[in-house]
Design an enzyme around this catalytic site. Structure first.
Site, PDB file in Angstrom:
ATOM      1  N   LYS A 116     -16.271  17.758   2.371  1.00 49.51           N
ATOM      2  CA  LYS A 116     -16.987  17.342   3.683  1.00 49.51           C
ATOM      3  C   LYS A 116     -17.278  15.847   3.892  1.00 49.51           C
ATOM      4  CE  LYS A 116     -17.757  21.783   5.719  1.00 49.51           C
ATOM      5  NZ  LYS A 116     -18.602  23.088   6.221  1.00 49.51           N
ATOM      6  N   LYS A 199      -6.565  24.367   3.865  1.00 49.14           N
ATOM      7  CA  LYS A 199      -7.165  25.604   4.358  1.00 49.14           C
ATOM      8  C   LYS A 199      -6.992  25.674   5.733  1.00 49.14           C
ATOM      9  CE  LYS A 199     -11.696  25.670   4.036  1.00 49.14           C
ATOM     10  NZ  LYS A 199     -12.990  25.669   3.682  1.00 49.14           N
ATOM     11  N   LYS A 202     -11.631  25.429  11.012  1.00 51.06           N
ATOM     12  CA  LYS A 202     -12.218  25.067  12.414  1.00 51.06           C
ATOM     13  C   LYS A 202     -12.059  23.622  12.555  1.00 51.06           C
ATOM     14  CE  LYS A 202     -16.060  27.792  11.199  1.00 51.06           C
ATOM     15  NZ  LYS A 202     -16.874  28.751  11.705  1.00 51.06           N
TER      16      LYS A 202
HETATM   17  P1  TYM Z   1     -17.889  29.389   7.485  1.00 52.35           P
HETATM   18  O1  TYM Z   1     -18.524  29.457   8.735  1.00 52.35           O
HETATM   19  O2  TYM Z   1     -17.127  28.270   7.078  1.00 52.35           O
HETATM   20  O3  TYM Z   1     -16.752  30.550   7.259  1.00 52.35           O
HETATM   21  C1  TYM Z   1     -17.206  31.911   7.462  1.00 52.35           C
HETATM   22  C2  TYM Z   1     -16.364  32.837   6.541  1.00 52.35           C
HETATM   23  O4  TYM Z   1     -14.929  32.553   6.792  1.00 52.35           O
HETATM   24  C3  TYM Z   1     -14.477  32.527   5.789  1.00 52.35           C
HETATM   25  N1  TYM Z   1     -13.250  31.668   5.777  1.00 52.35           N
HETATM   26  C4  TYM Z   1     -12.126  31.757   5.150  1.00 52.35           C
HETATM   27  N2  TYM Z   1     -11.696  32.680   4.597  1.00 52.35           N
HETATM   28  C5  TYM Z   1     -10.080  32.647   4.011  1.00 52.35           C
HETATM   29  N3  TYM Z   1      -9.434  31.431   4.536  1.00 52.35           N
HETATM   30  C6  TYM Z   1      -9.914  30.716   5.168  1.00 52.35           C
HETATM   31  N4  TYM Z   1      -9.053  29.708   5.737  1.00 52.35           N
HETATM   32  C7  TYM Z   1     -11.117  30.650   5.637  1.00 52.35           C
HETATM   33  N5  TYM Z   1     -11.939  29.942   6.431  1.00 52.35           N
HETATM   34  C8  TYM Z   1     -13.257  30.350   6.534  1.00 52.35           C
HETATM   35  C9  TYM Z   1     -15.577  31.630   4.669  1.00 52.35           C
HETATM   36  O5  TYM Z   1     -15.304  31.852   3.229  1.00 52.35           O
HETATM   37  C10 TYM Z   1     -16.663  32.514   5.154  1.00 52.35           C
HETATM   38  O6  TYM Z   1     -16.896  33.729   4.348  1.00 52.35           O
HETATM   39  N6  TYM Z   1     -21.594  28.549   4.226  1.00 52.35           N
HETATM   40  C11 TYM Z   1     -20.863  29.493   5.054  1.00 52.35           C
HETATM   41  C12 TYM Z   1     -21.884  30.013   6.132  1.00 52.35           C
HETATM   42  C13 TYM Z   1     -23.108  30.898   5.240  1.00 52.35           C
HETATM   43  C14 TYM Z   1     -23.067  31.982   4.333  1.00 52.35           C
HETATM   44  C15 TYM Z   1     -24.337  31.964   4.085  1.00 52.35           C
HETATM   45  C16 TYM Z   1     -22.121  32.942   3.945  1.00 52.35           C
HETATM   46  C17 TYM Z   1     -24.230  30.268   5.197  1.00 52.35           C
HETATM   47  N7  TYM Z   1     -24.953  30.962   4.503  1.00 52.35           N
HETATM   48  C18 TYM Z   1     -24.740  33.227   3.267  1.00 52.35           C
HETATM   49  C19 TYM Z   1     -22.485  33.959   3.074  1.00 52.35           C
HETATM   50  C20 TYM Z   1     -23.715  33.976   2.885  1.00 52.35           C
HETATM   51  C21 TYM Z   1     -19.797  28.991   5.755  1.00 52.35           C
HETATM   52  O7  TYM Z   1     -19.851  27.762   6.189  1.00 52.35           O
HETATM   53  O8  TYM Z   1     -18.719  29.786   6.336  1.00 52.35           O
END
Ligand code: TYM
Length: 338
Positions: A116, A199, A202
């Site tokens: 990032k 990947k 968004k």
């Molecule tokens: P975020 O918002 O990027 O994504 C949310 C969830 O979607 C999953 N994900 C994917 N899984 C498979 N293939 C993909 N292409 C893909 N893109 C996204 C992510 O693995 C995630 O589970 N840091 C986290 C948010 C967060 C969090 C937490 C998660 C903050 N605190 C505590 C678990 C526990 C994030 O940015 O996810």
């Protein structure tokens, strides 16, 4: 009993990677966990969203919109605690307390920060760097046992375990439990429809690279039709498919949605080209997403109800987090009330 916690950043629309990699497992855990007396906490990670530039005028609306998408996808706010992170100050407070335990060397190994921040590492925000410490606080503050996420979050959860272990050891306590990541077998990492080595995300500027849960049937069909592939028919052998990233991705999506293994899907489509496979995949996607899209449109008509749901969730989350936060202050010898 199980304590399940997970979060999602309220930026952009929910896409197929989020849904298959994480949200579908949240919904499944919700049923399983309720049956055995455990509980689930799901939140909109708005405090994480501000580590990169975020328009303040849009954030509250994005939180509501993502909350609606989660409910439409099957999260039941009566059974699961649904809230936004900023409404539960214990997350940010514990993150600061854990900042004394987390090591710079551990954070330096985080691949998501490297991706990032890109080349301009010196210009990245401090929050982007310490983001995984807040994420550790998110799960540790509820004594979480299970965290359903996609594969890209695995390294962050390993860090949370390291922080919990060191804190418990350094301060002679058993305050924190070690959270277990739950990563789905076939949808751990859904890839872009334009590039089988990137990947689905968004932040990809191309709308064609991902399917949103709000896409209508024609849009879904068009995106799948235009998805990058190769000219070969589908193989029978998964090892051969593994060498073809775009083909492998489309088969993984099909397998995840139909709840089959890659082998089962290949057994049905081996020898056929994408001219046959793509329409079958599009139809499956449209059928699966249709009820979610319809429910989402309904929920978005009542923002006051969404606010009420989030306020109710935040009150429950604050109550659950408070004893662990108090335990962390006490373990560190800090006085909160005089
Ligand atoms: P975020 O918002 O990027 O994504 C949310 C969830 O979607 C999953 N994900 C994917 N899984 C498979 N293939 C993909 N292409 C893909 N893109 C996204 C992510 O693995 C995630 O589970 N840091 C986290 C948010 C967060 C969090 C937490 C998660 C903050 N605190 C505590 C678990 C526990 C994030 O940015 O996810």
């Amino acid at each position: 009993s199980k304590r399940v916690v997970s979060g999602i950043q309220p930026t952009g629309n929910l896409h197929l990677g989020n849904y298959l990699g994480a949200i579908r497992n949240w919904v499944r855990m919700q049923d399983e966990v309720a049956a055995d007396g455990g509980d689930c906490f799901f939140f909109l990670a708005d405090l994480h969203a501000i580590t990169v530039h975020n328009d303040p005028k849009e954030l509250a609306g994005n939180v509501r919109q993502m909350a609606a998408a989660l409910i439409a996808a099957g999260i039941d706010p009566e059974r699961s605690t649904l809230f936004n992170q900023a409404a539960v100050p214990a997350h940010a407070e514990l993150a600061w307390l854990l900042a004394g335990t987390a090591r710079i060397g551990w954070l330096n190994r985080m691949t998501q920060f490297k991706d990032k921040a890109g080349k301009n590492r010196e210009g990245a925000s401090v929050g982007l760097f310490t983001y995984p410490v807040l994420m550790a606080a998110d799960v540790l503050v509820y004594r979480t046992t299970h965290v359903p996420v996609g594969e890209d979050q695995k390294q962050h959860l390993e860090l949370a375990r390291d922080i919990a272990t060191k804190f418990n050891l350094d301060f002679g306590t058993d305050l924190f439990t070690l959270p277990e990541p739950m990563i789905p077998p076939t949808a751990a990492r859904i890839m872009s429809l334009r590039d089988g080595n990137a990947k689905m995300s968004k932040s990809d500027p191309s709308e064609q690279s991902r399917i949103h849960l709000t896409d209508d049937a024609d849009t879904i069909a068009a995106k799948i039709r235009k998805a990058k592939t190769d000219p070969e028919p589908l193989p029978a052998d998964p090892a051969v498919l593994a060498e073809r990233p775009e083909a492998r991705n489309l088969v993984s999506i099909y397998a995840a949605i139909s709840d089959e293994s890659t082998e089962q899907v290949l057994a049905r489509f081996a020898g056929q080209g994408f001219g046959a496979f793509k329409p079958a995949l599009a139809e499956l996607l449209v059928e699966t997403l249709r009820p979610i899209t319809a429910r989402l449109a309904e929920l978005e008509r009542d923002p006051a109800e969404l606010d009420r749901i989030l306020a109710h969730g935040a009150a429950k989350a604050r109550a659950a987090a408070e004893p662990v936060l108090a335990g962390a202050y006490a373990a560190l010898g800090l006085t909160r009330e005089t």
